[in-house]
Motif scaffolding. Sequence first.
Motif, PDB file in Angstrom:
ATOM      1  N   SER A 100       8.920  88.623  78.350  1.00  0.00           N
ATOM      2  CA  SER A 100       9.953  89.413  77.666  1.00  0.00           C
ATOM      3  C   SER A 100      11.337  88.800  77.849  1.00  0.00           C
ATOM      4  CB  SER A 100       9.927  90.871  78.128  1.00  0.00           C
ATOM      5  OG  SER A 100      10.244  90.967  79.490  1.00  0.00           O
ATOM      6  N   ASP A 101      11.624  88.241  79.039  1.00  0.00           N
ATOM      7  CA  ASP A 101      12.917  87.578  79.248  1.00  0.00           C
ATOM      8  C   ASP A 101      13.079  86.384  78.314  1.00  0.00           C
ATOM      9  OD1 ASP A 101      13.587  89.382  81.208  1.00  0.00           O
ATOM     10  OD2 ASP A 101      13.254  88.000  82.889  1.00  0.00           O
ATOM     11  N   LEU A 102      12.006  85.603  78.160  1.00  0.00           N
ATOM     12  CA  LEU A 102      12.072  84.450  77.257  1.00  0.00           C
ATOM     13  C   LEU A 102      12.257  84.902  75.810  1.00  0.00           C
ATOM     14  CD1 LEU A 102      12.002  81.473  76.648  1.00  0.00           C
ATOM     15  CD2 LEU A 102       9.498  81.561  76.736  1.00  0.00           C
ATOM     16  N   ALA A 103      11.555  85.951  75.399  1.00  0.00           N
ATOM     17  CA  ALA A 103      11.706  86.462  74.027  1.00  0.00           C
ATOM     18  C   ALA A 103      13.151  86.903  73.776  1.00  0.00           C
ATOM     19  CB  ALA A 103      10.736  87.612  73.782  1.00  0.00           C
ATOM     20  N   ARG A 104      13.768  87.611  74.735  1.00  0.00           N
ATOM     21  CA  ARG A 104      15.161  88.061  74.580  1.00  0.00           C
ATOM     22  C   ARG A 104      16.113  86.856  74.539  1.00  0.00           C
ATOM     23  NH1 ARG A 104      12.527  90.711  72.918  1.00  0.00           N
ATOM     24  NH2 ARG A 104      11.327  92.293  73.950  1.00  0.00           N
ATOM     25  N   LYS A 105      15.822  85.837  75.350  1.00  0.00           N
ATOM     26  CA  LYS A 105      16.671  84.643  75.369  1.00  0.00           C
ATOM     27  C   LYS A 105      16.606  83.910  74.024  1.00  0.00           C
ATOM     28  CE  LYS A 105      17.821  80.820  78.399  1.00  0.00           C
ATOM     29  NZ  LYS A 105      17.526  80.144  79.653  1.00  0.00           N
ATOM     30  N   ILE A 106      15.405  83.817  73.458  1.00  0.00           N
ATOM     31  CA  ILE A 106      15.231  83.188  72.146  1.00  0.00           C
ATOM     32  C   ILE A 106      15.999  83.965  71.086  1.00  0.00           C
ATOM     33  CG2 ILE A 106      13.554  82.704  70.326  1.00  0.00           C
ATOM     34  CD1 ILE A 106      11.529  82.085  72.620  1.00  0.00           C
ATOM     35  N   GLU A 107      15.892  85.301  71.127  1.00  0.00           N
ATOM     36  CA  GLU A 107      16.602  86.146  70.158  1.00  0.00           C
ATOM     37  C   GLU A 107      18.106  85.954  70.235  1.00  0.00           C
ATOM     38  OE1 GLU A 107      15.361  90.114  71.086  1.00  0.00           O
ATOM     39  OE2 GLU A 107      13.467  89.903  69.988  1.00  0.00           O
ATOM     40  N   SER A 108      18.633  85.819  71.435  1.00  0.00           N
ATOM     41  CA  SER A 108      20.085  85.752  71.581  1.00  0.00           C
ATOM     42  C   SER A 108      20.658  84.349  71.358  1.00  0.00           C
ATOM     43  CB  SER A 108      20.500  86.258  72.963  1.00  0.00           C
ATOM     44  OG  SER A 108      20.034  85.391  73.973  1.00  0.00           O
ATOM     45  N   GLU A 109      19.867  83.297  71.610  1.00  0.00           N
ATOM     46  CA  GLU A 109      20.422  81.948  71.568  1.00  0.00           C
ATOM     47  C   GLU A 109      19.961  81.094  70.399  1.00  0.00           C
ATOM     48  OE1 GLU A 109      20.296  79.882  75.290  1.00  0.00           O
ATOM     49  OE2 GLU A 109      20.619  81.726  76.437  1.00  0.00           O
ATOM     50  N   MET A 110      18.989  81.549  69.634  1.00  0.00           N
ATOM     51  CA  MET A 110      18.477  80.723  68.535  1.00  0.00           C
ATOM     52  C   MET A 110      18.621  81.429  67.194  1.00  0.00           C
ATOM     53  SD  MET A 110      15.012  78.861  69.883  1.00  0.00           S
ATOM     54  CE  MET A 110      14.824  78.010  68.324  1.00  0.00           C
ATOM     55  N   ASP A 111      18.715  80.609  66.163  1.00  0.00           N
ATOM     56  CA  ASP A 111      18.707  81.097  64.790  1.00  0.00           C
ATOM     57  C   ASP A 111      17.419  80.582  64.152  1.00  0.00           C
ATOM     58  OD1 ASP A 111      19.523  82.246  62.407  1.00  0.00           O
ATOM     59  OD2 ASP A 111      20.566  80.429  61.772  1.00  0.00           O
ATOM     60  N   TYR A 112      16.536  81.473  63.744  1.00  0.00           N
ATOM     61  CA  TYR A 112      15.227  81.079  63.241  1.00  0.00           C
ATOM     62  C   TYR A 112      14.744  82.097  62.209  1.00  0.00           C
ATOM     63  CZ  TYR A 112      13.988  84.668  66.608  1.00  0.00           C
ATOM     64  OH  TYR A 112      13.932  85.836  67.287  1.00  0.00           O
TER      65      TYR A 112
END
Length: 131
Positions: A100-112
């Motif tokens: 879940s931490d990785l999913a939140r990090k992806i959501e906040s730092e990447m545009d996809y």
Amino acid sequence: QYSTPDLQRLGYLFDHIERPELAEALRGALHGRRQRSVLLSPGARRKSVAEYIRRIEQLEGLANGMEGVDQSYALQAGREIRVIANTDLVDDARIDLLASDLARKIESEMDYPGKIKVTVIREMRAQEVAH
């Protein structure tokens, strides 16, 4: 081979296009077949490939930068990431938190576009030899 005057003119046009792949794409469009990638310029394809590679590297970099991650692999053109957790640093209780931490990090730092599936794998093996 073309029946109406309009189709005859299109046929003449197709026969005089210098890029055969473009002529084939236009013929396909005329007959309802989709071949959009051929219509892109070579520079556009290079740009999209470079963007794809950058996105994959960014995705794997985010995962590899997290504590407890040994390796990560982006799959499905970046729509999924599989993370191999270090068994010494991540226990069974913390594996869900890491995902879940990785999913939140992806959501906040990447545009996809769309969604990215995050899978964390923690493997423990035990081996013994019987004599």
